[in-house]
Write an enzyme that holds these catalytic residues in place. Sequence first.
Site, PDB file in Angstrom:
ATOM      1  CE  LYS A 188      -3.794   2.076   2.711  1.00 17.85           C
ATOM      2  NZ  LYS A 188      -4.608   1.922   3.945  1.00 17.85           N
ATOM      3  CB  SER A 217      -7.808   3.851   3.089  1.00 18.98           C
ATOM      4  OG  SER A 217      -7.000   3.168   4.028  1.00 18.98           O
ATOM      5  CB  SER A 249      -8.130   0.817   5.932  1.00 15.45           C
ATOM      6  OG  SER A 249      -8.711   2.081   6.130  1.00 15.45           O
TER       7      SER A 249
END
Length: 473
Positions: free
Chosen positions: A82, A157, A181
Amino acid sequence: MSRDDLSILSATEISKLVHQKDVSVREVATAVIARLDGVNPHINAVVEYRAEEIIRRAEELDIALAKGESVGTLAGVPVTIKASIDQIGFATTDGVRAREHEFPPSNSAVVDHLLKSGALLIGRTNTAAFSYRWFTENRLYGSTKNPHNPSLTSGGSSGGAAAAVAAGLGAIAIGTDLAGSIRYPAYACGVHGLRPSFGRVARFNPTDPEKVPIGVQLMAVTGPVARTVNDLRLAMDVIAREDIRDPWWVPAPMVGYDAPKCAAFCVRPNGLDTQPDVVEALYDAARKLRDAGWTVVELEDIPSLRSASDIQLTLLLGEDYEGQLLAAQEDGDPGALNFLNMYREFAHSVSLVNYSSALSRLHTIAGEWQQFLSEKFAVLLLPTSAELPFSNNLDLECEASFMRVWNSQMPMFALPVTGLPCVSLRTHLISTPSGETIPVGIQIVSARFREDLCLKAAEDIEKRGEPVEVITP
């Protein structure tokens, strides 16, 4: 087996083939790059990858294997990272334009562990700006599409992480979870995600020291997304290793004491308005656990999630709200600004006393949940969300839609306060009359450092259900 198929195999399968020297890491890398080139433009899950570096890493691993060197359990396994996690040579942007040139001086703890275990790091995945939303979009990289259905959110996210795994752009993705997330993107994209116990995975990020408020430090974790439960376990065995740079890391065993196979489930925790498809997924998961020899009890209610949700929001917004708002205004991201503006009044109401009280209550609620799960049940099954995955950018439509999203996410949003491990498990896919595909799943919770129990229950459900297949959008 076609060499092109290598890119869509599980991490467990790739590792076995590489260690047996049935395929080379370079062959895996070549297949992965081809799939990135062909598939990623349709979903924008991986926002940066460098084919030359992937091949170079693969060749280094092949040389080590040819010499008989031990290269680790993830040898040749393609893994994405990420964009909020530090990795040398890549900006730690968190989807924010002002951080486009923020390069870390060294790797995060998790990246170091992956490299030492022979993983083939193939690219950086998209995130919501500032990691604020359950929708993955920002003004730096754009929007990530759900591989199953572009009209649905890919989650947030870590939406890029889950979308990448669903589309075969890596067998494992590493994301972060402060308020869902990892779990919500896994749910929305029809894959599995694990939020580890607080303290299980070292979270040291060289760009973060003294930037992260204490409340966030006590709730944020790093964890894996994958298409099989065993791949989650394989990833955890690697990323949960010690890093002395993180004082919160705990040397807890990966497998705990024997526990009775006793599970509970609650379809409407604290009065949650759970949709029928999600209710049926929970009942079906309970049936599968019973078939696997578990004792399963349905509960009318469970310890408070609403109080935990209030604490989460207080700790998220109670420190430097104006600084957060200013950064969002400078970036101009509509989703981040919408979130902060919706909670402006709440944030301004948080005093030092309120913030301190929330930290104290965090300890109390974590204790209540730990006692509940340690003394009564090995695992608890809950909705991940009260609703099926939302239409994309639903939270931006109006205040009522925004609150609908947040109220539906309470089971996911609240649990980080407890510090407990949670698995977001894809159970099945729904086909609508109009021909759309919608993923469905549940959430499995256990006592602190009992990821092994979460994974065991998840595996027993997985074995009796539909396997997660790679989607080509």
